[in-house]
Design an enzyme around this catalytic site. Structure first.
Site, PDB file in Angstrom:
ATOM      1  N   LYS A   1     -15.568 -35.188  33.820  1.00 38.55           N
ATOM      2  CA  LYS A   1     -14.093 -35.300  34.224  1.00 38.55           C
ATOM      3  C   LYS A   1     -14.241 -35.393  35.929  1.00 38.55           C
ATOM      4  O   LYS A   1     -13.798 -36.252  36.619  1.00 38.55           O
ATOM      5  CB  LYS A   1     -13.296 -34.230  33.870  1.00 38.55           C
ATOM      6  CG  LYS A   1     -13.205 -33.942  32.394  1.00 38.55           C
ATOM      7  CD  LYS A   1     -12.115 -32.657  32.224  1.00 38.55           C
ATOM      8  CE  LYS A   1     -12.671 -31.433  32.540  1.00 38.55           C
ATOM      9  NZ  LYS A   1     -13.761 -30.816  31.861  1.00 38.55           N
TER      10      LYS A   1
ATOM     11  N   ARG B   1      -5.443 -26.534  30.679  1.00 40.15           N
ATOM     12  CA  ARG B   1      -6.064 -26.214  29.908  1.00 40.15           C
ATOM     13  C   ARG B   1      -5.644 -25.086  28.675  1.00 40.15           C
ATOM     14  O   ARG B   1      -6.649 -24.923  27.846  1.00 40.15           O
ATOM     15  CB  ARG B   1      -7.347 -25.060  30.620  1.00 40.15           C
ATOM     16  CG  ARG B   1      -8.765 -25.897  30.692  1.00 40.15           C
ATOM     17  CD  ARG B   1      -9.634 -24.662  31.807  1.00 40.15           C
ATOM     18  NE  ARG B   1     -10.828 -24.953  31.806  1.00 40.15           N
ATOM     19  CZ  ARG B   1     -11.542 -25.580  32.857  1.00 40.15           C
ATOM     20  NH1 ARG B   1     -10.921 -26.272  33.694  1.00 40.15           N
ATOM     21  NH2 ARG B   1     -12.836 -25.314  32.602  1.00 40.15           N
TER      22      ARG B   1
ATOM     23  N   ARG C   1     -27.026 -30.433  35.951  1.00 39.71           N
ATOM     24  CA  ARG C   1     -26.054 -30.313  37.113  1.00 39.71           C
ATOM     25  C   ARG C   1     -26.800 -29.001  37.946  1.00 39.71           C
ATOM     26  O   ARG C   1     -26.881 -29.167  39.191  1.00 39.71           O
ATOM     27  CB  ARG C   1     -24.791 -30.106  36.722  1.00 39.71           C
ATOM     28  CG  ARG C   1     -23.876 -29.697  37.833  1.00 39.71           C
ATOM     29  CD  ARG C   1     -22.310 -30.135  37.395  1.00 39.71           C
ATOM     30  NE  ARG C   1     -21.871 -28.924  36.711  1.00 39.71           N
ATOM     31  CZ  ARG C   1     -20.641 -28.966  35.997  1.00 39.71           C
ATOM     32  NH1 ARG C   1     -19.779 -29.934  36.224  1.00 39.71           N
ATOM     33  NH2 ARG C   1     -20.053 -27.959  35.571  1.00 39.71           N
TER      34      ARG C   1
ATOM     35  N   ARG D   1     -23.583 -23.189  40.430  1.00 42.27           N
ATOM     36  CA  ARG D   1     -22.561 -22.353  39.792  1.00 42.27           C
ATOM     37  C   ARG D   1     -22.845 -21.382  38.796  1.00 42.27           C
ATOM     38  O   ARG D   1     -23.905 -21.743  37.970  1.00 42.27           O
ATOM     39  CB  ARG D   1     -21.541 -23.363  38.867  1.00 42.27           C
ATOM     40  CG  ARG D   1     -20.661 -24.105  39.786  1.00 42.27           C
ATOM     41  CD  ARG D   1     -20.006 -25.021  39.318  1.00 42.27           C
ATOM     42  NE  ARG D   1     -19.261 -24.588  38.028  1.00 42.27           N
ATOM     43  CZ  ARG D   1     -18.333 -25.359  37.324  1.00 42.27           C
ATOM     44  NH1 ARG D   1     -17.938 -26.435  37.801  1.00 42.27           N
ATOM     45  NH2 ARG D   1     -17.863 -24.742  36.181  1.00 42.27           N
TER      46      ARG D   1
ATOM     47  N   ARG E   1     -17.642 -20.940  27.408  1.00 42.32           N
ATOM     48  CA  ARG E   1     -16.611 -21.869  27.973  1.00 42.32           C
ATOM     49  C   ARG E   1     -16.449 -22.921  27.029  1.00 42.32           C
ATOM     50  O   ARG E   1     -15.224 -23.429  26.820  1.00 42.32           O
ATOM     51  CB  ARG E   1     -17.477 -22.768  29.279  1.00 42.32           C
ATOM     52  CG  ARG E   1     -17.622 -21.728  30.556  1.00 42.32           C
ATOM     53  CD  ARG E   1     -18.536 -22.270  31.543  1.00 42.32           C
ATOM     54  NE  ARG E   1     -18.000 -23.458  32.360  1.00 42.32           N
ATOM     55  CZ  ARG E   1     -18.859 -24.522  32.948  1.00 42.32           C
ATOM     56  NH1 ARG E   1     -20.143 -24.216  32.977  1.00 42.32           N
ATOM     57  NH2 ARG E   1     -18.183 -25.193  33.343  1.00 42.32           N
TER      58      ARG E   1
END
Ligand code: AMP
Length: 194
Positions: free
Chosen positions: A13, A88, A127, A139, A150
């Protein structure tokens, strides 16, 4: 143009939103980025959100709805925006409807990026590695353990949004397993069709 990008963490996204920003000149509104900025700045919202985010759970609807409602009133959103990582939950989706209706605006499309679960965790690990080798902060929630939570949150709370938008005739599904440029191409096709 007002657009929602829907999909699990790691679906692409953010990557697609950045490309669309360049092409269409409308901002990307990522609630994840806004919350991380609040955590970094140690604002009251940031301090309330930090532990929840680190655990891979969802921050309260009230907090994120308030952040987005304020953000869409900024001048750079006048011609539209791309919502990335928001809504969400069904309550957030209802809040979007209200926010837009109050301002006499409408949502143009919801684009869902479909990605195989097994590919997602690999993307997240990549990532984190890329951020590390670029000397950027990694992160805290980009690791396989938190990622599992998640993803659970996604299926429990966010996945029902596809039915919600399908019922409204606004859902467009794009194969998120294709290359970045092919996914962009498919999104552009959807945008031309609306
Ligand atoms: P993201 O960058 O979109 O993956 O979001 C990172 C984290 O921020 C999520 O795991 C949540 O803890 C929080 N977050 C971001 N957007 C939302 C949202 N719309 N509702 C609730 N929590 C959110």
């Amino acid at each position: 143009m007002r657009l929602i990008l829907l999909g699990p963490p790691g679906a692409g996204k953010g990557t697609q939103a950045q490309i669309l920003v360049e092409r269409h000149g409308i901002p990307q509104l990522s609630t994840g980025d806004m919350l991380r900025a609040a955590v970094k700045a140690e604002t009251e919202v940031g301090m309330r959100a930090k532990a929840v985010m680190d655990a891979g759970e969802l921050v309260s609807d009230a907090i994120v709805n308030a952040i987005v409602a304020e953000r869409i009133d900024q001048p750079d959103c006048a011609n539209g925006f791309i919502l990335d990582g928001y809504p969400r939950t069904l309550a957030q989706a209802d809040a979007v409807e209200d926010m837009l209706a109050e301002r006499g605006l409408k949502l143009d499309a919801v684009i869902e990026l479909l990605v195989d679960d097994k590919a997602l965790v690999g993307r997240i690990v990549k990532r984190a590695q890329e951020a590390q080798s670029a000397g950027q902060p990694v992160r805290k929630d980009d690791n396989p353990e938190v990622f599992e939570e998640r993803l659970r949150e996604y299926y429990k709370k966010t996945a029902p949004l596809t039915g919600y938008y399908y019922a409204k005739g606004r859902l467009h599904t794009v194969d998120g397993m294709a290359s970045i440029s092919d996914v962009t191409g498919r999104i552009e096709e959807v945008l031309r069709s609306i």
